[in-house]
Design a protein around this motif. Structure first.
Motif, PDB file in Angstrom:
ATOM      1  N   TRP A  46       2.460  -4.697   3.281  1.00  0.00           N
ATOM      2  CA  TRP A  46       3.515  -3.722   3.509  1.00  0.00           C
ATOM      3  C   TRP A  46       2.938  -2.345   3.241  1.00  0.00           C
ATOM      4  CZ3 TRP A  46       8.598  -3.301   0.184  1.00  0.00           C
ATOM      5  CH2 TRP A  46       9.475  -2.379   0.780  1.00  0.00           C
ATOM      6  N   VAL A  47       2.885  -1.513   4.270  1.00  0.00           N
ATOM      7  CA  VAL A  47       2.440  -0.131   4.131  1.00  0.00           C
ATOM      8  C   VAL A  47       3.697   0.700   3.945  1.00  0.00           C
ATOM      9  CG1 VAL A  47       1.208   1.781   5.201  1.00  0.00           C
ATOM     10  CG2 VAL A  47       0.422  -0.578   5.556  1.00  0.00           C
ATOM     11  N   LYS A  48       3.878   1.199   2.737  1.00  0.00           N
ATOM     12  CA  LYS A  48       5.125   1.864   2.340  1.00  0.00           C
ATOM     13  C   LYS A  48       4.863   3.341   2.064  1.00  0.00           C
ATOM     14  CE  LYS A  48       8.801   1.446  -1.088  1.00  0.00           C
ATOM     15  NZ  LYS A  48       9.205   0.741  -2.324  1.00  0.00           N
ATOM     16  N   VAL A 108      -3.971   4.044   6.901  1.00  0.00           N
ATOM     17  CA  VAL A 108      -4.281   2.744   6.311  1.00  0.00           C
ATOM     18  C   VAL A 108      -4.873   1.873   7.398  1.00  0.00           C
ATOM     19  CG1 VAL A 108      -3.313   0.700   5.197  1.00  0.00           C
ATOM     20  CG2 VAL A 108      -2.460   2.974   4.618  1.00  0.00           C
ATOM     21  N   ALA A 150       2.572   5.309   3.225  1.00  0.00           N
ATOM     22  CA  ALA A 150       1.160   5.699   3.178  1.00  0.00           C
ATOM     23  C   ALA A 150       0.660   6.006   4.587  1.00  0.00           C
ATOM     24  CB  ALA A 150       0.319   4.591   2.560  1.00  0.00           C
ATOM     25  N   ASP A 201      -2.490   6.934   0.474  1.00  0.00           N
ATOM     26  CA  ASP A 201      -3.139   7.261   1.740  1.00  0.00           C
ATOM     27  C   ASP A 201      -4.609   6.848   1.731  1.00  0.00           C
ATOM     28  OD1 ASP A 201      -0.752   8.414   2.495  1.00  0.00           O
ATOM     29  OD2 ASP A 201      -1.392  10.462   2.044  1.00  0.00           O
ATOM     30  N   VAL A 228       0.858  -1.181   0.000  1.00  0.00           N
ATOM     31  CA  VAL A 228       0.000   0.000   0.000  1.00  0.00           C
ATOM     32  C   VAL A 228       0.897   1.234   0.000  1.00  0.00           C
ATOM     33  CG1 VAL A 228      -1.817   1.255   1.217  1.00  0.00           C
ATOM     34  CG2 VAL A 228      -1.791  -1.242   1.276  1.00  0.00           C
ATOM     35  N   THR A 229       0.792   2.032  -1.065  1.00  0.00           N
ATOM     36  CA  THR A 229       1.606   3.241  -1.183  1.00  0.00           C
ATOM     37  C   THR A 229       0.759   4.504  -1.258  1.00  0.00           C
ATOM     38  OG1 THR A 229       1.670   2.995  -3.588  1.00  0.00           O
ATOM     39  CG2 THR A 229       3.502   2.037  -2.335  1.00  0.00           C
TER      40      THR A 229
END
Length: 112
Positions: A105-107, A112, A109, A77, A74-75
């Motif tokens: 993987w929240v990268k 979330v 952002a 918002d 997830v990149t």
């Protein structure tokens, strides 16, 4: 002659207000406020592809049905990942060879 002078400025003001008001009411915006995408894992749908949809939406809800086997990144918002059945819906990592092979993987952002 005097009433003509008083009427003319009033008409000008009213017309000016109508023009300003119509420009606000008739304006359109490119951003959507919220969007929802349904992902059916058993049919081969992808959560990563769903996250890429609706780029102009302020927030995105991805409704997951089934167990998706993929590494979700997830990149953007304001993304919500939600299973329709808590007992059987979710994400399972496709590979577990390294730390970046996480199921989620929240990268960079937020919210979330």
């Amino acid at each position: 002659m005097r009433p003509t002078r008083n009427v003319l400025p009033k008409i000008t003001v009213v017309v000016g207000l109508l023009i300003v008001q119509s420009s606000f009411e008739g304006g359109t915006t490119n951003a959507q406020t919220s969007a929802t995408v349904k992902v059916k894992c058993a049919q081969g749908d992808s959560i990563n592809k769903a996250i890429g949809q609706h780029p102009n939406a302020e927030s995105l809800v991805v409704e997951i049905s089934g167990m998706c086997s993929e590494n979700v990144v997830v990149t953007r918002d304001r993304v919500t990942l939600r299973g329709t059945d808590p007992a059987g819906d979710g994400i399972q990592a496709a590979l577990n060879a390294s730390q970046i092979d996480a199921a989620l993987w929240v990268k960079g952002a937020h919210l979330v």
